[in-house]
Design a protein around this motif. Structure first.
Motif, PDB file in Angstrom:
ATOM      1  N   PRO A 166       0.759  -1.232   0.140  1.00 41.36           N
ATOM      2  CA  PRO A 166      -0.167  -0.040  -0.074  1.00 41.36           C
ATOM      3  C   PRO A 166       0.909   1.145   0.034  1.00 41.36           C
ATOM      4  O   PRO A 166       1.782   1.227   0.827  1.00 41.36           O
ATOM      5  CB  PRO A 166      -0.783  -0.164   1.406  1.00 41.36           C
ATOM      6  CG  PRO A 166      -0.732  -1.374   1.743  1.00 41.36           C
ATOM      7  CD  PRO A 166       0.655  -1.953   1.182  1.00 41.36           C
ATOM      8  N   ILE A 167       0.344   2.116  -0.859  1.00 35.98           N
ATOM      9  CA  ILE A 167       1.211   3.479  -0.966  1.00 35.98           C
ATOM     10  C   ILE A 167       0.491   4.600  -0.554  1.00 35.98           C
ATOM     11  O   ILE A 167      -0.796   4.999  -0.984  1.00 35.98           O
ATOM     12  CB  ILE A 167       1.519   3.774  -2.160  1.00 35.98           C
ATOM     13  CG1 ILE A 167       2.617   2.617  -2.876  1.00 35.98           C
ATOM     14  CG2 ILE A 167       2.598   5.051  -2.350  1.00 35.98           C
ATOM     15  CD1 ILE A 167       3.328   2.755  -4.219  1.00 35.98           C
ATOM     16  N   TYR A 168       0.644   5.135   0.679  1.00 29.52           N
ATOM     17  CA  TYR A 168      -0.225   6.388   1.314  1.00 29.52           C
ATOM     18  C   TYR A 168       0.477   7.427   0.901  1.00 29.52           C
ATOM     19  O   TYR A 168       1.956   7.833   0.959  1.00 29.52           O
ATOM     20  CB  TYR A 168      -0.450   6.374   2.628  1.00 29.52           C
ATOM     21  CG  TYR A 168      -1.154   5.110   3.232  1.00 29.52           C
ATOM     22  CD1 TYR A 168      -1.550   4.053   2.481  1.00 29.52           C
ATOM     23  CD2 TYR A 168      -1.538   4.976   4.633  1.00 29.52           C
ATOM     24  CE1 TYR A 168      -2.302   3.219   3.091  1.00 29.52           C
ATOM     25  CE2 TYR A 168      -2.329   3.947   5.198  1.00 29.52           C
ATOM     26  CZ  TYR A 168      -2.629   3.171   4.454  1.00 29.52           C
ATOM     27  OH  TYR A 168      -3.514   2.189   4.759  1.00 29.52           O
ATOM     28  N   VAL A 169      -0.160   8.834   0.487  1.00 25.50           N
ATOM     29  CA  VAL A 169       0.508   9.875   0.166  1.00 25.50           C
ATOM     30  C   VAL A 169       0.095  11.252   1.008  1.00 25.50           C
ATOM     31  O   VAL A 169      -1.038  11.321   1.524  1.00 25.50           O
ATOM     32  CB  VAL A 169      -0.052  10.345  -1.480  1.00 25.50           C
ATOM     33  CG1 VAL A 169       0.636  11.599  -1.751  1.00 25.50           C
ATOM     34  CG2 VAL A 169       0.328   9.124  -2.320  1.00 25.50           C
ATOM     35  N   SER A 170       1.146  11.781   1.369  1.00 23.72           N
ATOM     36  CA  SER A 170       1.081  12.842   2.546  1.00 23.72           C
ATOM     37  C   SER A 170       0.626  13.982   1.741  1.00 23.72           C
ATOM     38  O   SER A 170       0.899  14.349   0.566  1.00 23.72           O
ATOM     39  CB  SER A 170       2.346  13.237   3.145  1.00 23.72           C
ATOM     40  OG  SER A 170       3.308  13.951   2.336  1.00 23.72           O
ATOM     41  N   GLY A 171      -0.141  14.995   2.382  1.00 23.49           N
ATOM     42  CA  GLY A 171      -0.680  16.213   1.981  1.00 23.49           C
ATOM     43  C   GLY A 171      -0.853  17.196   3.107  1.00 23.49           C
ATOM     44  O   GLY A 171      -1.404  16.940   3.857  1.00 23.49           O
ATOM     45  N   PHE A 172      -0.203  18.465   2.590  1.00 18.68           N
ATOM     46  CA  PHE A 172      -0.301  19.645   3.512  1.00 18.68           C
ATOM     47  C   PHE A 172      -0.915  20.766   2.829  1.00 18.68           C
ATOM     48  O   PHE A 172      -0.975  21.950   3.544  1.00 18.68           O
ATOM     49  CB  PHE A 172       0.947  19.957   4.123  1.00 18.68           C
ATOM     50  CG  PHE A 172       1.767  18.715   4.954  1.00 18.68           C
ATOM     51  CD1 PHE A 172       1.453  18.488   6.281  1.00 18.68           C
ATOM     52  CD2 PHE A 172       2.603  17.837   4.338  1.00 18.68           C
ATOM     53  CE1 PHE A 172       2.002  17.385   6.865  1.00 18.68           C
ATOM     54  CE2 PHE A 172       3.194  16.940   4.882  1.00 18.68           C
ATOM     55  CZ  PHE A 172       3.008  16.541   6.220  1.00 18.68           C
ATOM     56  N   GLY A 173      -1.356  20.540   1.635  1.00 17.76           N
ATOM     57  CA  GLY A 173      -2.105  21.716   0.791  1.00 17.76           C
ATOM     58  C   GLY A 173      -3.191  21.162   0.155  1.00 17.76           C
ATOM     59  O   GLY A 173      -3.170  19.944  -0.121  1.00 17.76           O
ATOM     60  N   PRO A 174      -4.113  21.929  -0.562  1.00 12.81           N
ATOM     61  CA  PRO A 174      -5.044  21.375  -1.416  1.00 12.81           C
ATOM     62  C   PRO A 174      -4.553  20.549  -2.504  1.00 12.81           C
ATOM     63  O   PRO A 174      -5.377  19.510  -2.739  1.00 12.81           O
ATOM     64  CB  PRO A 174      -5.970  22.660  -1.810  1.00 12.81           C
ATOM     65  CG  PRO A 174      -5.573  23.442  -0.735  1.00 12.81           C
ATOM     66  CD  PRO A 174      -4.205  23.348  -0.237  1.00 12.81           C
ATOM     67  N   LYS A 175      -3.426  20.870  -3.205  1.00 18.32           N
ATOM     68  CA  LYS A 175      -3.099  20.148  -4.224  1.00 18.32           C
ATOM     69  C   LYS A 175      -2.438  18.736  -3.845  1.00 18.32           C
ATOM     70  O   LYS A 175      -2.924  17.647  -4.581  1.00 18.32           O
ATOM     71  CB  LYS A 175      -2.166  20.993  -5.010  1.00 18.32           C
ATOM     72  CG  LYS A 175      -2.553  22.153  -5.856  1.00 18.32           C
ATOM     73  CD  LYS A 175      -1.500  22.877  -6.422  1.00 18.32           C
ATOM     74  CE  LYS A 175      -1.884  24.184  -7.457  1.00 18.32           C
ATOM     75  NZ  LYS A 175      -0.790  24.915  -8.136  1.00 18.32           N
ATOM     76  N   ALA A 176      -1.932  18.873  -2.833  1.00 24.55           N
ATOM     77  CA  ALA A 176      -1.124  17.531  -2.457  1.00 24.55           C
ATOM     78  C   ALA A 176      -2.348  16.546  -1.950  1.00 24.55           C
ATOM     79  O   ALA A 176      -2.229  15.465  -2.360  1.00 24.55           O
ATOM     80  CB  ALA A 176      -0.161  17.643  -1.282  1.00 24.55           C
TER      81      ALA A 176
END
Length: 322
Positions: A166-176
């Motif tokens: 499984p690959i989880y993706v981090s995001g700290f803004g709307p685009k991410a």
């Protein structure tokens, strides 16, 4: 009920100590592990940065807890084809209990070969291609890929787990967050931001796991905890994109001179009061996170794990009913 994990900080501790903490975390009732992936610490006071894949291998023999990298940047410092091999091996070692958490990275770790540090939009584009390369290689088939950012020729990862990593993706803004929803198997964030969770779900992440994390500093008094947190992690208060673009620990130390101890007061649980820890956990639940990972700042790890086991863990089931 939320699943609570412990966040192993490679910036503060060496490899043997990280393994020891993982064992204590399991004994204290934590249900999973995060582990950071850095080349440098944020500042010299933190003082460590072991190669995470070696530690992950050791963890597979020391604990039965699931492990997620929080997070690996598979775009500049290490080619995604190599990350694909490392993650596949980790998943085999952990018998399927491994998640590859990925993000677009920071110049602090990724600029070390002298490569230009791309703007955020390009970094996200690189991340999307890198994830596609990793997934292709996790098929176990021979892969040739000629993309905008990466070339892979006649590559095959032979040691692969029974199920794709499984690959989880981090995001700290709307685009991410949107990218995470579109390409990720889950979402990683260090802010109890309900809007980011919503963006992730609306972009394709509905029904997928969400992981959040925060720092604490348990100590005999709140003042002692705050002093330790300010000594080791003033960089946590730096605003905007500084964390992504400053290139060395020295630059973070210089920027952190602007962060007074009073600015950190009230931003993270410190001291012996269980309620502040439970309130912070509750904030992540309210924002929609399924899993929450906690990191104890500083050397007093044994005291923290006793505190968690006796004061926090028994109260967690009640949070879901508040």
């Amino acid at each position: 009920m939320v699943r609570c994990g412990y966040f192993l900080s490679c910036e503060e501790f060496g490899p043997r100590e990280l393994v020891r903490q993982a064992k204590m975390a399991e004994q204290a009732g934590f249900e999973a592990l995060w582990i950071s992936d850095h080349y440098h610490p944020w500042n010299d006071a933190q003082g460590n940065s072991p190669f995470v894949w070696s530690v992950i291998g050791a963890l597979s023999e020391a604990t039965s807890l699931p492990v997620t990298t929080a997070v690996t940047c598979p775009t500049v410092r290490i080619h995604p084809a190599i990350i694909a091999q490392a993650a596949a091996t980790a998943a085999v070692q952990h018998e399927g209990r491994f998640v590859l958490g990925v993000g677009s990275g920071e110049a602090l770790n990724e600029h070390i070969f002298g490569d230009a540090w791309p703007p955020a939009g390009i970094r996200l584009e690189m991340l999307e291609e890198a994830v596609a390369v990793i997934r292709a290689l996790h098929s176990g088939e021979e892969i040739t890929h000629h993309g905008r950012h990466y070339t892979v020729e006649n590559a095959r990862v032979y040691t692969v787990p029974d199920r794709p990593v499984p690959i989880y993706v981090s995001g700290f803004g709307p685009k991410a967050a949107g990218l995470a929803g579109r390409i990720g198997d889950g979402f990683v964030c260090t802010s109890p931001d309900a809007d980011l969770v919503r963006m992730f779900r609306e972009a394709g992440g509905a029904g997928k796991p969400t992981q959040g994390g925060f720092k604490v500093c348990h100590a005999p008094t709140a003042e002692e905890g705050l002093a330790t947190a300010h000594q080791l992690w003033p960089n946590a208060m730096l605003p905007g994109e500084l964390a992504q673009v400053l290139p060395t620990p020295r630059h973070f130390e210089q920027a952190s001179e602007l962060v007074g101890k009073d600015l950190m007061s009230g931003t993270l649980p410190c001291g012996p009061d269980p309620q502040s820890y439970l309130d912070t956990l509750r904030g992540y639940l309210d924002a929609g996170f399924d899993e929450v990972y906690v990191n104890q700042i500083g050397p007093d790890q044994e005291r923290f794990f006793r505190f968690w086991e006796r004061e926090i863990r028994p109260a967690i089931p009640q949070l879901a009913h508040v």
